[in-house]
Design an enzyme around this catalytic site. Structure first.
Site, PDB file in Angstrom:
ATOM      1  N   ASP A   1      70.779 -20.938  33.980  1.00  0.00           N
ATOM      2  CA  ASP A   1      69.325 -21.060  33.959  1.00  0.00           C
ATOM      3  C   ASP A   1      68.636 -20.183  34.996  1.00  0.00           C
ATOM      4  O   ASP A   1      69.137 -19.980  36.096  1.00  0.00           O
ATOM      5  CB  ASP A   1      68.960 -22.531  34.204  1.00  0.00           C
ATOM      6  CG  ASP A   1      67.562 -22.882  33.776  1.00  0.00           C
ATOM      7  OD1 ASP A   1      67.101 -22.347  32.749  1.00  0.00           O
ATOM      8  OD2 ASP A   1      66.924 -23.707  34.458  1.00  0.00           O
TER       9      ASP A   1
ATOM     10  N   GLU B   1      61.095 -16.581  29.399  1.00  0.00           N
ATOM     11  CA  GLU B   1      59.854 -17.284  29.746  1.00  0.00           C
ATOM     12  C   GLU B   1      58.662 -16.352  29.695  1.00  0.00           C
ATOM     13  O   GLU B   1      58.725 -15.198  30.133  1.00  0.00           O
ATOM     14  CB  GLU B   1      59.979 -17.890  31.156  1.00  0.00           C
ATOM     15  CG  GLU B   1      58.757 -18.673  31.610  1.00  0.00           C
ATOM     16  CD  GLU B   1      58.948 -19.311  32.975  1.00  0.00           C
ATOM     17  OE1 GLU B   1      57.996 -19.254  33.783  1.00  0.00           O
ATOM     18  OE2 GLU B   1      60.034 -19.868  33.236  1.00  0.00           O
TER      19      GLU B   1
ATOM     20  N   HIS C   1      57.599 -26.912  37.894  1.00  0.00           N
ATOM     21  CA  HIS C   1      58.893 -27.253  38.469  1.00  0.00           C
ATOM     22  C   HIS C   1      58.719 -28.101  39.732  1.00  0.00           C
ATOM     23  O   HIS C   1      57.690 -28.044  40.406  1.00  0.00           O
ATOM     24  CB  HIS C   1      59.672 -25.993  38.849  1.00  0.00           C
ATOM     25  CG  HIS C   1      60.091 -25.161  37.687  1.00  0.00           C
ATOM     26  ND1 HIS C   1      59.464 -23.986  37.344  1.00  0.00           N
ATOM     27  CD2 HIS C   1      61.093 -25.322  36.780  1.00  0.00           C
ATOM     28  CE1 HIS C   1      60.058 -23.453  36.282  1.00  0.00           C
ATOM     29  NE2 HIS C   1      61.038 -24.242  35.924  1.00  0.00           N
TER      30      HIS C   1
ATOM     31  N   HIS D   1      59.916 -26.391  30.598  1.00  0.00           N
ATOM     32  CA  HIS D   1      60.449 -26.455  31.952  1.00  0.00           C
ATOM     33  C   HIS D   1      59.579 -27.405  32.777  1.00  0.00           C
ATOM     34  O   HIS D   1      58.422 -27.639  32.463  1.00  0.00           O
ATOM     35  CB  HIS D   1      60.455 -25.063  32.596  1.00  0.00           C
ATOM     36  CG  HIS D   1      61.521 -24.164  32.073  1.00  0.00           C
ATOM     37  ND1 HIS D   1      62.395 -23.491  32.897  1.00  0.00           N
ATOM     38  CD2 HIS D   1      61.878 -23.818  30.813  1.00  0.00           C
ATOM     39  CE1 HIS D   1      63.237 -22.759  32.161  1.00  0.00           C
ATOM     40  NE2 HIS D   1      62.924 -22.947  30.893  1.00  0.00           N
TER      41      HIS D   1
ATOM     42  N   SER E   1      60.530 -33.040  34.627  1.00  0.00           N
ATOM     43  CA  SER E   1      60.646 -34.181  35.544  1.00  0.00           C
ATOM     44  C   SER E   1      59.289 -34.748  35.917  1.00  0.00           C
ATOM     45  O   SER E   1      59.168 -35.942  36.208  1.00  0.00           O
ATOM     46  CB  SER E   1      61.389 -33.767  36.818  1.00  0.00           C
ATOM     47  OG  SER E   1      62.742 -33.473  36.537  1.00  0.00           O
TER      48      SER E   1
ATOM     49  N   THR F   1      64.575 -32.051  38.772  1.00  0.00           N
ATOM     50  CA  THR F   1      64.124 -32.779  39.954  1.00  0.00           C
ATOM     51  C   THR F   1      64.295 -34.284  39.809  1.00  0.00           C
ATOM     52  O   THR F   1      64.585 -34.986  40.794  1.00  0.00           O
ATOM     53  CB  THR F   1      62.656 -32.437  40.263  1.00  0.00           C
ATOM     54  OG1 THR F   1      62.556 -31.023  40.484  1.00  0.00           O
ATOM     55  CG2 THR F   1      62.159 -33.166  41.488  1.00  0.00           C
TER      56      THR F   1
END
Length: 282
Positions: free
Chosen positions: A84, A136, A183, A211, A214, A236
């Site tokens: 990743d 991305e 993120h 992405h 979390s 995370t």
């Protein structure tokens, strides 16, 4: 069970209108927890190792990749191995030798033209070796070492027309898009742009990747999958669960020195998070 491929897992999920969750591996305990959570949920998952995790292991990919592969092969759940947020071409080239079926090549910090050029080259290299390539477009932000990013700032989100051109010009297999997540969020307060997700789903012919999941609440993730997201990345949330258990143990066992005493509940907590996300996306 033999390793499956990320491409197979994502294609199957997209065809069935559901999601597949991908979880970041930093330690052996992460890999074991993800496998356990997938077994309990009775579904597939992706074990993904980031470039930052490789740096944590001294820049050496082989050992953590071998550990994750061994865990996956010993599991009864279908699991794949994904590399990743790769920016280093040398690390990209190492993916094939270490058994990765997929790579997220991240040129998102470059200009649009350079992003297309570098990503297209990565796709050519990967496809010659049977490697599925994610990339991305847009600014998800929030990774270590980056300045804070407002996920709602003008220009941060992925434009559907630009995304369609980007996919056509690069030949990527999946597209990570900026739709309101970030993120490294430790609180689940992100609000996603579901109209944009639907527009992107209509604009591009490849699966979409979220992405920073979390920080996204359960209802938002469910709606994101319904709107067209397929690969849901989680990192995370595992680390929050892991660290919480370690902190709690050490707070009440000040003289404890056996890491198994706190790594066991930490691993179990990550397995619980994994199972929860997997049940959420399918």
């Amino acid at each position: 069970m033999p390793l499956t491929t990320t491409g197979e897992l994502v294609a199957r999920a997209a065809a069935e209108g559901r999601g597949v969750a991908a979880f970041n591996v930093i330690t052996l305990e992460h890999a074991e927890a993800i496998a356990l959570g997938a077994e309990r949920a009775g579904t597939a998952a992706v074990l993904q190792i980031s470039e930052n995790a490789v740096k944590f292991h001294g820049g050496r990919l082989a050992a953590i990749a071998a550990a994750a592969t061994a865990v996956a092969r010993a599991s009864s759940a279908p699991l794949s191995l994904h590399l990743d947020h790769v920016t280093d071409p040398e690390l990209l080239r190492a993916a094939h030798a270490e058994g990765f079926s997929s790579v997220m090549f991240d040129a998102s910090k470059l200009s649009y033209a350079d992003n297309v050029k570098e990503t297209a080259e990565a796709v050519r290299w990967g496809h010659e070796r049977g490697i599925w390539i994610e990339a991305e477009l847009g600014e998800v932000g929030g990774k270590a070492g980056e300045a804070p990013l407002d996920a709602h700032a003008p220009g941060a989100r992925t434009d559907p027309a630009e995304a369609a051109a980007y996919v056509a010009d690069t030949g990527i297999d999946a597209l990570a898009v900026a739709v309101g997540s970030s993120h490294a969020m430790t609180e689940r307060t992100a609000t996603l742009d579901h109209d944009l997700i639907r527009s992107l789903r209509q604009a591009v012919p490849v699966p979409l990747v979220l992405h920073g999941s979390s920080g996204v609440p359960d209802p938002e993730i469910r709606q994101a999958v319904a709107s067209g997201m397929t690969k849901i990345n989680v990192g995370t949330a595992l680390n929050t669960a892991f660290t919480g258990e370690v902190r709690e143990y050490l707070a009440t066992h000040a003289t404890g020195v056996d890491p198994r005493k706190y790594l066991t509940p930490a691993r179990e907590a990550m397995a619980g998070v994994t199972e929860s996300f997997l049940r959420l996306v399918v």
